[in-house]
Enzyme design. Structure first.
Site, mmCIF file in Angstrom:
data_model
loop_
_atom_site.group_PDB
_atom_site.id
_atom_site.type_symbol
_atom_site.label_atom_id
_atom_site.label_comp_id
_atom_site.label_asym_id
_atom_site.label_seq_id
_atom_site.Cartn_x
_atom_site.Cartn_y
_atom_site.Cartn_z
ATOM 1 N N SER A 111 0.879 -1.178 0.000
ATOM 2 C CA SER A 111 0.000 0.000 0.000
ATOM 3 C C SER A 111 0.910 1.220 0.000
ATOM 4 O O SER A 111 2.114 1.102 0.292
ATOM 5 C CB SER A 111 -0.853 -0.004 1.279
ATOM 6 O OG SER A 111 -1.428 1.263 1.506
ATOM 7 N N TYR B 66 -2.741 -0.976 10.322
ATOM 8 C CA TYR B 66 -2.689 -1.229 8.877
ATOM 9 C C TYR B 66 -1.341 -0.766 8.317
ATOM 10 O O TYR B 66 -0.681 -1.478 7.556
ATOM 11 C CB TYR B 66 -3.849 -0.475 8.201
ATOM 12 C CG TYR B 66 -3.937 -0.645 6.708
ATOM 13 C CD1 TYR B 66 -4.596 -1.739 6.158
ATOM 14 C CD2 TYR B 66 -3.396 0.298 5.834
ATOM 15 C CE1 TYR B 66 -4.692 -1.896 4.776
ATOM 16 C CE2 TYR B 66 -3.493 0.157 4.464
ATOM 17 C CZ TYR B 66 -4.149 -0.943 3.937
ATOM 18 O OH TYR B 66 -4.244 -1.088 2.570
HETATM 19 P P1 NDP Z 1 -11.578 -5.412 -0.829
HETATM 20 O O1 NDP Z 1 -12.206 -5.258 0.510
HETATM 21 O O2 NDP Z 1 -12.377 -5.187 -2.052
HETATM 22 O O3 NDP Z 1 -10.860 -6.819 -0.945
HETATM 23 C C1 NDP Z 1 -10.290 -7.477 0.133
HETATM 24 C C2 NDP Z 1 -10.192 -8.922 -0.240
HETATM 25 O O4 NDP Z 1 -9.535 -9.647 0.785
HETATM 26 C C3 NDP Z 1 -11.550 -9.560 -0.437
HETATM 27 O O5 NDP Z 1 -11.472 -10.404 -1.557
HETATM 28 C C4 NDP Z 1 -11.747 -10.363 0.845
HETATM 29 O O6 NDP Z 1 -12.586 -11.471 0.572
HETATM 30 C C5 NDP Z 1 -10.310 -10.781 1.137
HETATM 31 N N1 NDP Z 1 -10.039 -11.073 2.543
HETATM 32 C C6 NDP Z 1 -10.037 -10.218 3.596
HETATM 33 N N2 NDP Z 1 -9.714 -10.861 4.728
HETATM 34 C C7 NDP Z 1 -9.493 -12.156 4.384
HETATM 35 C C8 NDP Z 1 -9.115 -13.322 5.105
HETATM 36 N N3 NDP Z 1 -8.900 -13.296 6.428
HETATM 37 N N4 NDP Z 1 -8.991 -14.494 4.422
HETATM 38 C C9 NDP Z 1 -9.220 -14.554 3.100
HETATM 39 N N5 NDP Z 1 -9.563 -13.477 2.364
HETATM 40 C C10 NDP Z 1 -9.700 -12.308 2.998
HETATM 41 O O7 NDP Z 1 -10.343 -4.399 -0.785
HETATM 42 P P2 NDP Z 1 -9.206 -4.052 -1.826
HETATM 43 O O8 NDP Z 1 -9.369 -4.774 -3.087
HETATM 44 O O9 NDP Z 1 -9.095 -2.591 -1.820
HETATM 45 O O10 NDP Z 1 -7.944 -4.630 -1.037
HETATM 46 C C11 NDP Z 1 -7.074 -5.596 -1.564
HETATM 47 C C12 NDP Z 1 -5.686 -5.331 -1.053
HETATM 48 O O11 NDP Z 1 -5.245 -4.065 -1.533
HETATM 49 C C13 NDP Z 1 -5.579 -5.273 0.474
HETATM 50 O O12 NDP Z 1 -4.389 -5.891 0.893
HETATM 51 C C14 NDP Z 1 -5.525 -3.783 0.738
HETATM 52 O O13 NDP Z 1 -4.874 -3.486 1.941
HETATM 53 C C15 NDP Z 1 -4.744 -3.291 -0.462
HETATM 54 N N6 NDP Z 1 -4.852 -1.871 -0.757
HETATM 55 C C16 NDP Z 1 -6.049 -1.299 -1.100
HETATM 56 C C17 NDP Z 1 -6.112 0.058 -1.391
HETATM 57 C C18 NDP Z 1 -7.371 0.764 -1.798
HETATM 58 O O14 NDP Z 1 -7.368 1.993 -1.946
HETATM 59 N N7 NDP Z 1 -8.465 0.087 -2.033
HETATM 60 C C19 NDP Z 1 -4.911 0.907 -1.300
HETATM 61 C C20 NDP Z 1 -3.729 0.190 -0.925
HETATM 62 C C21 NDP Z 1 -3.711 -1.150 -0.679
HETATM 63 P P3 NDP Z 1 -13.645 -12.030 1.661
HETATM 64 O O15 NDP Z 1 -14.372 -10.835 2.177
HETATM 65 O O16 NDP Z 1 -14.485 -12.980 0.900
HETATM 66 O O17 NDP Z 1 -12.805 -12.710 2.703
#
Ligand code: NDP
Length: 256
Positions: A145, A158
């Protein structure tokens, strides 16, 4: 010369691949020819992602699992090997966030964020290593991130987890270079997903500030991560390891 970005015959595990950035990366990998193992906790989201990947003609399965649990990784690896007979790529992308002042976080909340965002990536790397060794090659892509390199007042756990992801990436890259395993990170900027939706809705002025500071003049989209995922998963990045590539429209490099 054959296409260095071609992923035909390769199998990739994408945690958090059922939505947001992870699905953007999974779709990119699918378009390049890879088979996919999508990992997420939510079965309905997993099914919806499989439907989207099927439309691209990709072979894909979903594993419903909490990546923070060590036993989940045995199931994930077994499912991947059972279906595709190999694992070439691991994308550690699952992540969660919680916004509040540092003094207000409980130990349980801290642990939940660190376990999901950082420890799970380490467990995943350990779990795929024997298969990478068997194949004589492997690719790990960790989702960091801008909080890997910048401080955030309202998401300190985070930020700690994402700083850790950067150093996990470098450590693994150094340790496993001799095994022909490349480990790199992507650092998304402000991307339109479920994760950022709450911040965007609840923080007054956030939208305007993001747009004003972003040279690209827009929020990022999940599909902005497709190309970098293909690059880092493919032979094209064979001599690149331990790198962290911002996907932020220039947000992190603008002086004013
Ligand atoms: P989303 O909330 O859309 O996606 C998060 C994903 O992680 C979902 O598919 C969720 O699926 C999965 N997930 C969360 N916890 C678990 C777990 N314990 N086990 C398995 N799967 C899990 O968010 P983003 O797409 O934005 O985030 C994806 C990544 O990008 C993250 O690491 C986030 O920190 C990073 N990021 C995002 C930014 C943004 O602006 N959006 C900026 C910088 C980094 P489910 O709910 O089915 O478990």
């Amino acid at each position: 010369m054959d296409n260095p970005f071609d992923l035909s015959g390769k199998a990739a595990i994408v945690t958090g691949g059922n939505g947001g950035i992870g699905l953007g990366m999974a779709e990119g990998l699918a378009r390049a020819g890879a088979s996919l193992v999508v990992v997420g906790r939510n079965a309905a989201k997993n099914e919806a992602a499989l439907a989207r990947l099927a439309k691209l003609g990709a072979r894909a399965i979903a594993v419903q699992a909490d990546v923070a649990r060590r036993d989940a990784w045995q199931r994930i690896v077994a499912a991947a090997l059972g279906e595709f007979g190999r694992i070439d790529v691991l994308v550690n992308n699952a992540g969660i966030s919680l916004r509040k002042a540092p003094q207000d976080f409980s130990l349980e909340e801290w642990r939940d964020i660190l376990d999901t965002n950082l420890t799970a990536a380490f467990l995943g790397a350990q779990a795929v290593y024997p298969e990478f060794k068997r194949l004589g090659a492997g690719k790990i892509i960790n989702t960091g991130s801008l909080c890997s390199i910048l401080g955030g007042a309202f998401n300190v756990p985070y930020t700690a987890s994402k700083g850790g992801i950067l150093q996990l990436t470098r450590g693994l890259a150094v340790a496993w270079a001799k095994d022909n395993i490349q480990v790199n990170a992507v650092l998304p900027g402000w991307i339109e997903t479920d994760l950022s939706k709450r911040a965007r809705a609840s923080i007054p002025g956030l939208d305007e500030r993001v747009l004003a500071r972003s040279p690209a003049g827009r929020w990022g989209r999940p599909e902005d991560h497709a190309g970098v995922a293909v690059f880092l998963a493919s032979r094209a990045s064979e001599f690149i390891t331990g790198a962290a590539i911002p996907v932020d429209g220039g947000y992190s490099i603008q002086l004013l």
